[in-house]
Design an enzyme around this catalytic site. Structure first.
Site, PDB file in Angstrom:
ATOM      1  N   GLN A  96     106.776  32.750   3.940  1.00 40.19           N
ATOM      2  CA  GLN A  96     105.850  33.855   3.710  1.00 40.19           C
ATOM      3  C   GLN A  96     104.442  33.375   3.394  1.00 40.19           C
ATOM      4  OE1 GLN A  96     106.527  35.285  -0.725  1.00 40.19           O
ATOM      5  NE2 GLN A  96     108.519  34.898   0.271  1.00 40.19           N
ATOM      6  N   HIS A  98     100.599  35.267   1.533  1.00 38.41           N
ATOM      7  CA  HIS A  98     100.033  36.411   0.833  1.00 38.41           C
ATOM      8  C   HIS A  98      98.575  36.595   1.254  1.00 38.41           C
ATOM      9  CE1 HIS A  98     103.632  36.163  -1.476  1.00 38.41           C
ATOM     10  NE2 HIS A  98     103.304  35.024  -2.049  1.00 38.41           N
ATOM     11  N   GLU A 133      99.578  32.742  -6.712  1.00 32.98           N
ATOM     12  CA  GLU A 133     100.676  32.538  -7.648  1.00 32.98           C
ATOM     13  C   GLU A 133     100.784  31.076  -8.060  1.00 32.98           C
ATOM     14  OE1 GLU A 133     103.630  34.238  -5.029  1.00 32.98           O
ATOM     15  OE2 GLU A 133     104.472  32.269  -4.588  1.00 32.98           O
ATOM     16  N   HIS A 255     104.625  29.312   2.634  1.00 29.80           N
ATOM     17  CA  HIS A 255     105.496  28.644   1.672  1.00 29.80           C
ATOM     18  C   HIS A 255     106.861  29.308   1.658  1.00 29.80           C
ATOM     19  CE1 HIS A 255     103.630  31.967  -0.557  1.00 29.80           C
ATOM     20  NE2 HIS A 255     104.724  31.983  -1.316  1.00 29.80           N
ATOM     21  N   ARG A 274     105.836  38.055   6.072  1.00 31.47           N
ATOM     22  CA  ARG A 274     106.922  37.109   6.317  1.00 31.47           C
ATOM     23  C   ARG A 274     106.856  36.524   7.718  1.00 31.47           C
ATOM     24  NH1 ARG A 274     108.690  41.466   3.471  1.00 31.47           N
ATOM     25  NH2 ARG A 274     109.481  40.992   1.365  1.00 31.47           N
TER      26      ARG A 274
END
Length: 385
Positions: A96, A98, A133, A255, A274
């Protein structure tokens, strides 16, 4: 200060034992993938200030400046800008990426205009926020992160000796490197599914036979046979974190976490595009707008500082630090003026007068001062204002 009651998400890739072992509870037999601590509408933490249980989101909405602080509200708006998690991977997560903030706002607004239901399986953008993240390992933690140099991936793929991979290997020799990665990645994800399934099967058999550097990728096919994401994953660096080490993931970085238990801190978002290793929706055209085709070695972060050990990251929505509280140590005062969530992962330390235990957490409003004492390990999530 408020004790938090938190929701555990039962995603299929979750470990059935890692979170229960930390909490000291009996496993249910079902996967327990993530425990969310924060105010995300998908699973907000709950607390009780004497009038019955309500969500942290409701508490913040009733008094944003009192709970978050004037500076945090001015900078991030009247909402908690981060989400803290325990993440327990017992099987590979989806491959995936972001979006960045501008991409998230644009994508969310577009799907809203088109009337895509927020809970639709094919919805890409759940909110208008980005999702950088940071993952910190509590156990040995394995993952894939960022593109390796194209020629290194070409050598890895060529070493499998699979004839149907040779056209993809040739693509990796293109120039510049970003173009090579984009062409290869796109070709894999848009190939005929039946033909790609055969290629994945042959590549997995060769990877299992050869082992060594192929071992992290060989395991993927057992979970996702025939998935083109298995080949796409071979373009990524394999990273192994030891307990206490961390890794930051910015927008557009592909990642997939493979195995292990960690503390994850991220911007308050659930936006995921994804590329594979999942039965969920894969939107290749939208994905290709988001991915950054930049090769590089992922940086492993180690905490810095005396007393409060900080994991440095390049954004302000969150800041993760760790306290290792030893016997006989003096109490550690915590700054006030910003919202904090404190998570215990070892021992029985105290936050103010509240005794913590592994897996238990508290919310500390911006207006409240507190200190840590006793023996144990406590992670502190807050913002930079």
């Amino acid at each position: 200060m408020d004790r938090l009651t938190n929701t555990i998400r039962p995603y299929a890739w979750g470990s059935p034992t890692a979170i229960p072992e930390l909490l000291g509870t009996e496993p249910s037999g079902e996967p327990q993938a993530e425990m969310w601590m924060g105010a995300h509408p998908g699973a907000p933490s709950r607390l009780d200030r004497g009038a019955g249980e309500i969500t942290l989101a409701e508490v913040i909405a009733a008094d944003p400046e009192g709970e978050l602080g004037t500076a945090a509200v001015a900078k991030f708006g009247p909402r908690l800008p981060f989400l803290l998690k325990l993440l327990a991977a017992g099987a590979p997560l989806s491959l995936q990426v972001h979006p960045d903030l501008a991409q998230a706002k644009e994508g969310f607004a577009d799907e809203e205009r088109r009337g895509v239901p927020i809970d639709a399986a094919h919805r890409n953008y759940k909110d208008p926020n980005h999702k950088p993240e940071l993952i910190c390992a509590l156990t040995p933690f394995s993952g894939l992160c960022g593109f390796r140099a194209p020629l290194e991936s070409a050598e890895l793929l060529d070493g499998l000796g699979v004839d149907s991979l040779k056209p993809y290997v040739d693509l990796l020799h293109a120039h510049p490197e970003e173009a090579a990665l984009r062409e290869m990645f796109t070709a894999v994800l848009t190939a005929d599914r039946a033909e790609m399934a055969r290629t994945v099967h042959e590549a997995a058999a060769a990877a299992e036979r050869l082992a060594g550097p192929y071992e992290p990728y060989a395991s993927l096919v057992h979970e996702y046979p025939g998935d083109p994401g298995v080949i796409a994953a071979m373009l990524l660096n394999h990273v192994e974190l030891q307990p206490g080490e961390a890794m930051f993931l910015g927008a557009g970085v592909p990642h997939a976490y493979l195995d292990g238990l960690g503390v994850e801190l991220l911007a308050n978002s659930d936006n995921v595009l994804r590329a594979g290793l999942t039965p969920k929706h894969v939107d290749v055209p939208e994905l290709l707008k988001i991915v950054k085709f930049e090769p590089g070695d992922p940086a492993v972060l180690r905490p810095e500082g005396d007393g409060e050990e900080v994991y440095e990251s390049p954004i302000d929505e969150f800041r993760l630090s760790r306290f290792l509280l030893a016997p006989g140590g003096a109490p550690r005062p915590l700054p006030s003026g910003a919202p904090q969530i404190l998570l215990c992962t070892a021992g029985r330390p105290k936050a103010g007068e509240v005794t913590l235990s592994p897996g238990r957490s508290v919310f500390v409003p911006a207006s409240e001062k507190t200190e840590l004492s006793g023996v144990g390990t406590v992670f502190r999530a807050t913002v930079v204002v």
